[in-house]
Enzyme design. Sequence first.
Site, short mmCIF file in Angstrom:
data_model
loop_
_atom_site.label_atom_id
_atom_site.label_comp_id
_atom_site.label_asym_id
_atom_site.label_seq_id
_atom_site.Cartn_x
_atom_site.Cartn_y
_atom_site.Cartn_z
N LYS A 134 43.83 -17.59 5.67
CA LYS A 134 44.86 -17.00 4.80
C LYS A 134 44.64 -17.33 3.31
O LYS A 134 44.96 -16.51 2.46
CB LYS A 134 46.26 -17.47 5.24
CG LYS A 134 46.70 -16.85 6.57
CD LYS A 134 48.10 -17.26 6.95
CE LYS A 134 48.45 -16.77 8.35
NZ LYS A 134 49.79 -17.17 8.79
N ASP A 194 54.83 -13.28 6.54
CA ASP A 194 55.33 -14.34 7.44
C ASP A 194 56.79 -14.68 7.16
O ASP A 194 57.61 -14.81 8.08
CB ASP A 194 54.49 -15.61 7.29
CG ASP A 194 53.19 -15.53 8.07
OD1 ASP A 194 53.12 -14.75 9.05
OD2 ASP A 194 52.23 -16.23 7.70
P1 NDP Z 1 48.78 -26.23 8.80
O1 NDP Z 1 47.63 -26.92 9.43
O2 NDP Z 1 48.58 -25.46 7.54
O3 NDP Z 1 49.93 -27.31 8.47
C1 NDP Z 1 50.25 -28.31 9.38
C2 NDP Z 1 51.52 -29.04 8.95
O4 NDP Z 1 51.99 -29.78 10.07
C3 NDP Z 1 51.32 -30.03 7.81
O5 NDP Z 1 52.49 -30.04 7.03
C4 NDP Z 1 51.13 -31.36 8.56
O6 NDP Z 1 51.51 -32.49 7.82
C5 NDP Z 1 52.08 -31.17 9.71
N1 NDP Z 1 51.76 -31.95 10.92
C6 NDP Z 1 50.67 -31.84 11.70
N2 NDP Z 1 50.75 -32.67 12.75
C7 NDP Z 1 51.94 -33.32 12.63
C8 NDP Z 1 52.62 -34.32 13.41
N3 NDP Z 1 52.07 -34.80 14.53
N4 NDP Z 1 53.84 -34.75 13.00
C9 NDP Z 1 54.40 -34.27 11.87
N5 NDP Z 1 53.80 -33.33 11.08
C10 NDP Z 1 52.59 -32.86 11.47
O7 NDP Z 1 49.41 -25.32 9.96
P2 NDP Z 1 50.25 -23.97 9.77
O8 NDP Z 1 51.25 -24.22 8.71
O9 NDP Z 1 49.35 -22.81 9.65
O10 NDP Z 1 50.97 -23.81 11.21
C11 NDP Z 1 52.07 -24.64 11.60
C12 NDP Z 1 52.71 -24.09 12.89
O11 NDP Z 1 53.33 -22.85 12.66
C13 NDP Z 1 51.75 -23.88 14.04
O12 NDP Z 1 52.37 -24.34 15.23
C14 NDP Z 1 51.56 -22.37 14.07
O13 NDP Z 1 51.25 -21.93 15.38
C15 NDP Z 1 52.94 -21.91 13.66
N6 NDP Z 1 52.96 -20.54 13.06
C16 NDP Z 1 53.70 -19.57 13.67
C17 NDP Z 1 53.79 -18.29 13.14
C18 NDP Z 1 54.61 -17.25 13.85
O14 NDP Z 1 54.52 -16.05 13.50
N7 NDP Z 1 55.44 -17.60 14.81
C19 NDP Z 1 53.10 -17.92 11.89
C20 NDP Z 1 52.36 -19.02 11.29
C21 NDP Z 1 52.30 -20.27 11.89
P3 NDP Z 1 50.50 -33.24 6.80
O15 NDP Z 1 50.57 -32.48 5.50
O16 NDP Z 1 51.05 -34.62 6.69
O17 NDP Z 1 49.14 -33.21 7.44
#
Ligand code: NDP
Length: 265
Positions: A66, A102
């Site tokens: 993206k 989104d």
């Molecule tokens: P990214 O990898 O860009 O971001 C991940 C985020 O999750 C970061 O803020 C990270 O924190 C945090 N994180 C990861 N692991 C943990 C944990 N164990 N505990 C707490 N925080 C955690 O992912 P995306 O933003 O692209 O996706 C996030 C979710 O959203 C996914 O599950 C994806 O499937 C879903 N999604 C759904 C959509 C839909 O249409 N329904 C559309 C887009 C996404 P840190 O910064 O500290 O690493």
Amino acid sequence: MTDRYAVFGNPIAHTKSPGIHAEFARQTGQDLAYEAIEAPLDGFRAAVLAFRDAGGLGANVTVPFKEQAFVLATQRSDRADAAGAVNTLRFEGDEIMGDNTDGAGLVSDLVDNLAFDPAGQRILLLGAGGAARGVGLPLMEREPYELFIANRTAYKARELSARFDCYGGGFEALEGRQFDLVINATAASLAGELPPLPDDIFAEGALAYDMMYGRETPFMSFARARGARVADGLGMLVEQAAEAFLVWRGVRPQTAPVIAMLRAA
Ligand code: NDP
């Protein structure tokens, strides 16, 4: 000639988008084909340009491309600029129009499918990654009482909240606070983990929304056990697709039957 669209990602095998767009096309009587293309991790740009040069009219973009799609776009919508990420491309001559559907998808799911109006509500957004970035502006546009962004890495939440003119910090800042809507936009659910939330985070009648779909997540179970209403991200998935269809075709298909079809499957 059938109009061609595609979704680019890596991996892409499990995407539901081709089925969703096929259903939208059938419903609106439009002649289009929509395929899934796995671009090499170092070959996103080349793959998209090849698709366009072969006659493609537009594309969706998913993980991990993206941000690259944002750079590839020659023109961008305000909501794409606010997100710093693009999930929808439209090709027009030499121009590549970049959009981000989104956040609009999430808001449509909340308002139209879940009867939750964000106006005047206390909203907690968990996560500061791509998904959280995409929904900040559309949520703020609905004029909530408050939007608070909490993230494991606190400075990212603070950076993001400055972008949307709201509040943000680490999970420890949540102690003693309650919210009417808690959106899990972290990737914790993918790993079967629960973000570290205080026990009393949900206000009376709160909605807990996990962007993940397809299975009960620890966040959903946690919320259910504390009396919150619970929703997964399937509606958002279909609504963001409908918004992309509108960008390409000028008509917004009906989403409820497609959501019902996917749930039944
Ligand atoms: P990214 O990898 O860009 O971001 C991940 C985020 O999750 C970061 O803020 C990270 O924190 C945090 N994180 C990861 N692991 C943990 C944990 N164990 N505990 C707490 N925080 C955690 O992912 P995306 O933003 O692209 O996706 C996030 C979710 O959203 C996914 O599950 C994806 O499937 C879903 N999604 C759904 C959509 C839909 O249409 N329904 C559309 C887009 C996404 P840190 O910064 O500290 O690493």
